[in-house]
Design an enzyme around this catalytic site. Structure first.
Site, PDB file in Angstrom:
ATOM      1  N   SER A 108       2.544 -64.746  19.431  1.00  0.00           N
ATOM      2  CA  SER A 108       1.501 -65.661  19.911  1.00  0.00           C
ATOM      3  C   SER A 108       1.792 -66.152  21.322  1.00  0.00           C
ATOM      4  O   SER A 108       0.908 -66.661  22.006  1.00  0.00           O
ATOM      5  CB  SER A 108       1.359 -66.861  18.966  1.00  0.00           C
ATOM      6  OG  SER A 108       2.498 -67.704  19.056  1.00  0.00           O
ATOM      7  N   CYS A 130       5.500 -74.682  15.615  1.00  0.00           N
ATOM      8  CA  CYS A 130       6.372 -73.759  14.871  1.00  0.00           C
ATOM      9  C   CYS A 130       5.836 -72.319  14.903  1.00  0.00           C
ATOM     10  O   CYS A 130       4.640 -72.113  14.715  1.00  0.00           O
ATOM     11  CB  CYS A 130       6.501 -74.247  13.432  1.00  0.00           C
ATOM     12  SG  CYS A 130       7.275 -73.068  12.307  1.00  0.00           S
ATOM     13  N   PRO A 131       6.691 -71.314  15.153  1.00  0.00           N
ATOM     14  CA  PRO A 131       8.139 -71.378  15.448  1.00  0.00           C
ATOM     15  C   PRO A 131       8.459 -71.552  16.932  1.00  0.00           C
ATOM     16  O   PRO A 131       9.617 -71.603  17.310  1.00  0.00           O
ATOM     17  CB  PRO A 131       8.638 -70.019  14.949  1.00  0.00           C
ATOM     18  CG  PRO A 131       7.485 -69.092  15.232  1.00  0.00           C
ATOM     19  CD  PRO A 131       6.228 -69.918  14.984  1.00  0.00           C
ATOM     20  N   GLY A 132       7.409 -71.596  17.787  1.00  0.00           N
ATOM     21  CA  GLY A 132       7.666 -71.900  19.191  1.00  0.00           C
ATOM     22  C   GLY A 132       7.178 -70.875  20.190  1.00  0.00           C
ATOM     23  O   GLY A 132       7.635 -70.849  21.334  1.00  0.00           O
ATOM     24  N   GLY A 133       6.214 -70.043  19.797  1.00  0.00           N
ATOM     25  CA  GLY A 133       5.694 -69.037  20.728  1.00  0.00           C
ATOM     26  C   GLY A 133       5.097 -69.650  21.980  1.00  0.00           C
ATOM     27  O   GLY A 133       5.311 -69.160  23.094  1.00  0.00           O
ATOM     28  N   ASP A 162       5.580 -80.320  14.931  1.00  0.00           N
ATOM     29  CA  ASP A 162       5.261 -79.496  13.753  1.00  0.00           C
ATOM     30  C   ASP A 162       6.214 -79.866  12.623  1.00  0.00           C
ATOM     31  O   ASP A 162       7.386 -80.157  12.875  1.00  0.00           O
ATOM     32  CB  ASP A 162       5.413 -78.000  14.074  1.00  0.00           C
ATOM     33  CG  ASP A 162       4.578 -77.118  13.147  1.00  0.00           C
ATOM     34  OD1 ASP A 162       4.682 -77.305  11.918  1.00  0.00           O
ATOM     35  OD2 ASP A 162       3.837 -76.257  13.645  1.00  0.00           O
ATOM     36  N   ASP A 207       2.716 -84.284  11.745  1.00  0.00           N
ATOM     37  CA  ASP A 207       1.428 -83.591  11.710  1.00  0.00           C
ATOM     38  C   ASP A 207       0.816 -83.671  13.103  1.00  0.00           C
ATOM     39  O   ASP A 207       0.674 -84.757  13.668  1.00  0.00           O
ATOM     40  CB  ASP A 207       0.529 -84.275  10.675  1.00  0.00           C
ATOM     41  CG  ASP A 207      -0.835 -83.607  10.543  1.00  0.00           C
ATOM     42  OD1 ASP A 207      -1.228 -82.855  11.457  1.00  0.00           O
ATOM     43  OD2 ASP A 207      -1.515 -83.855   9.540  1.00  0.00           O
ATOM     44  N   ASP A 242      -2.254 -74.527  19.067  1.00  0.00           N
ATOM     45  CA  ASP A 242      -2.722 -73.321  18.368  1.00  0.00           C
ATOM     46  C   ASP A 242      -2.563 -73.554  16.864  1.00  0.00           C
ATOM     47  O   ASP A 242      -1.700 -72.968  16.221  1.00  0.00           O
ATOM     48  CB  ASP A 242      -1.922 -72.091  18.823  1.00  0.00           C
ATOM     49  CG  ASP A 242      -2.472 -70.787  18.249  1.00  0.00           C
ATOM     50  OD1 ASP A 242      -3.645 -70.778  17.829  1.00  0.00           O
ATOM     51  OD2 ASP A 242      -1.725 -69.791  18.223  1.00  0.00           O
ATOM     52  N   LYS A 277     -10.394 -71.494  16.115  1.00  0.00           N
ATOM     53  CA  LYS A 277     -10.548 -70.393  15.161  1.00  0.00           C
ATOM     54  C   LYS A 277     -12.033 -70.232  14.839  1.00  0.00           C
ATOM     55  O   LYS A 277     -12.748 -71.221  14.641  1.00  0.00           O
ATOM     56  CB  LYS A 277      -9.752 -70.673  13.882  1.00  0.00           C
ATOM     57  CG  LYS A 277      -8.296 -71.059  14.122  1.00  0.00           C
ATOM     58  CD  LYS A 277      -7.511 -69.986  14.869  1.00  0.00           C
ATOM     59  CE  LYS A 277      -6.102 -70.459  15.210  1.00  0.00           C
ATOM     60  NZ  LYS A 277      -5.339 -69.486  15.985  1.00  0.00           N
TER      61      LYS A 277
END
EC number: 2.1.1.186
Length: 366
Positions: free
Chosen positions: A188, A221-224, A240, A260, A277, A306
């Site tokens: 991502s 998460c995970p940090g892209g 996250d 959150d 995202d 989305k």
């Protein structure tokens, strides 16, 4: 020349067609869209003979969401003789373009076109030489002149035309060629990198993506996406409940907040960037983004919406209109752009930049 070819993501032809029909109609450039499912392109045919050129001159390309590239074309060239494909193409372009600055021989971004793409790359060199000899292309590449497009839809079958270099995508086929960094925690990361290329002029990167800026990544998460900010030497709050990649934590630039993303409220007043995202309904994300912008919690934001299964153009338009209405209501001037990026799937990426407050006494320079 009354036809405009718009390249898009395969499967999103209807959205691309709905958008160009709507936005051309707003400028009283009327016509109809020819759509073939999963073709990766749309042809908008104007009713008036010169309206194709008018459309690609007057409608800002940056205002389009679903188009990756566009150019005006003439009639379809069919049955090009294998022994001499060049002469008919040169003939179609003579008198249409003079001293073009660049040649792009392209195809739609489909699996079926991959073999054709190999041909296009080989064919570009001799065609460029012939077009220069004919005066269609200048003897050197220049970004100040129109781009000449030759668009193959099948072997021996192409459209020819042009786009304006100040109102098109600078990328071949409208796709930035980015390499996945091996140390990034997820693919991502390429979405955010592409967004920077599409939305922020290269000569403004040093100022707007500067060392030492503070940023927030919601749903990190995970940090892209955090990776892209860290790579530009920013300090990042990654929000996250899920864990962050250890490689990012080891940089010392990331503060992981187990919260959150919808409930997080920043405590700093000098956050330059917020990125997001999160997999959530687009209306809910749009409302959160509007809240951040209205409250001045960040200067710029890039986020993903989305898309639903149906009425995707209508949904995105509604979400963007909501954000614009919230900004207007609170007297905030901002630039909003949206694009379905190459690395996006069932989503679009939005960039909003607060410019200044329209109300006296309000300052955005925090």
């Amino acid at each position: 020349m009354n036809k405009v070819v718009l390249l898009c993501r395969p499967g999103f032809e209807k959205e691309c067609a709905a958008e160009i029909t709507d936005k051309a109609g707003q400028r009283e450039i009327f016509g109809f869209a020819r759509v073939k499912e999963n073709a990766g392109y749309v042809i908008y045919e104007c009713y008036q003979p010169d309206d194709g050129d008018k459309l690609i001159r007057e409608l800002p390309f940056s205002s389009l969401i679903f188009a990756r590239q566009w150019f005006v074309v003439g009639e379809l060239l069919q049955h090009l003789p294998p022994e001499d494909r060049i002469t008919p193409i040169v003939g179609m372009l003579q008198g249409v373009v003079e001293k073009g600055g660049e040649l792009r021989v392209e195809v739609a971004d489909t699996n079926e076109s991959k073999e054709l793409l190999k041909f296009c790359r080989k064919f570009t060199v001799p065609l460029r030489a012939a077009l220069r000899d004919a005066g269609v292309l200048a003897n050197y590449e220049t970004p100040k002149r129109p781009v000449v497009h030759v668009f193959f839809i099948a072997p021996g079958c192409c459209y020819t035309g042009y786009s304006y270099s100040n109102n098109n995508s600078p990328f071949y086929m409208g796709i930035p060629r980015l390499k996945f960094p091996a140390e990034a925690p997820s693919r991502s990361t390429l979405k955010l990198e592409e967004a920077f290329h599409v939305f922020i002029p290269a000569d403004e990167w040093d100022e707007r993506l500067a060392n030492g800026m503070w940023a927030v990544d919601l749903g990190a998460c995970p940090g892209g996406w955090t990776y892209q900010l860290v790579k530009r030497n920013m300090w990042v709050y990654s929000v996250d409940n899920g864990p962050m990649a250890q490689s990012l934590m080891d940089t010392g630039q990331v503060t992981w907040l187990r919260e959150d993303g919808f409930k997080f409220r920043p405590t700093r007043s000098n956050i330059s960037w917020m990125v997001c995202d999160m997999v959530e309904k687009p209306a809910k994300v749009a409302a959160l983004m509007a809240q951040w912008l209205v409250n001045g919690w960040c200067r710029e934001t890039i986020f993903n919406l989305k898309l639903p299964m149906k009425k995707r153009y209508e949904e995105v338009s509604h979400n963007l209109a909501y954000i614009q209405a919230q900004l207007d209501e609170h007297g905030i001037n901002a630039q909003i752009q949206a694009r379905q990026l190459y690395h996006d799937r069932e989503e679009v990426t939005v960039h909003v930049r607060r410019i200044w407050a329209a109300v006296g006494g309000r300052r955005d320079e925090r």
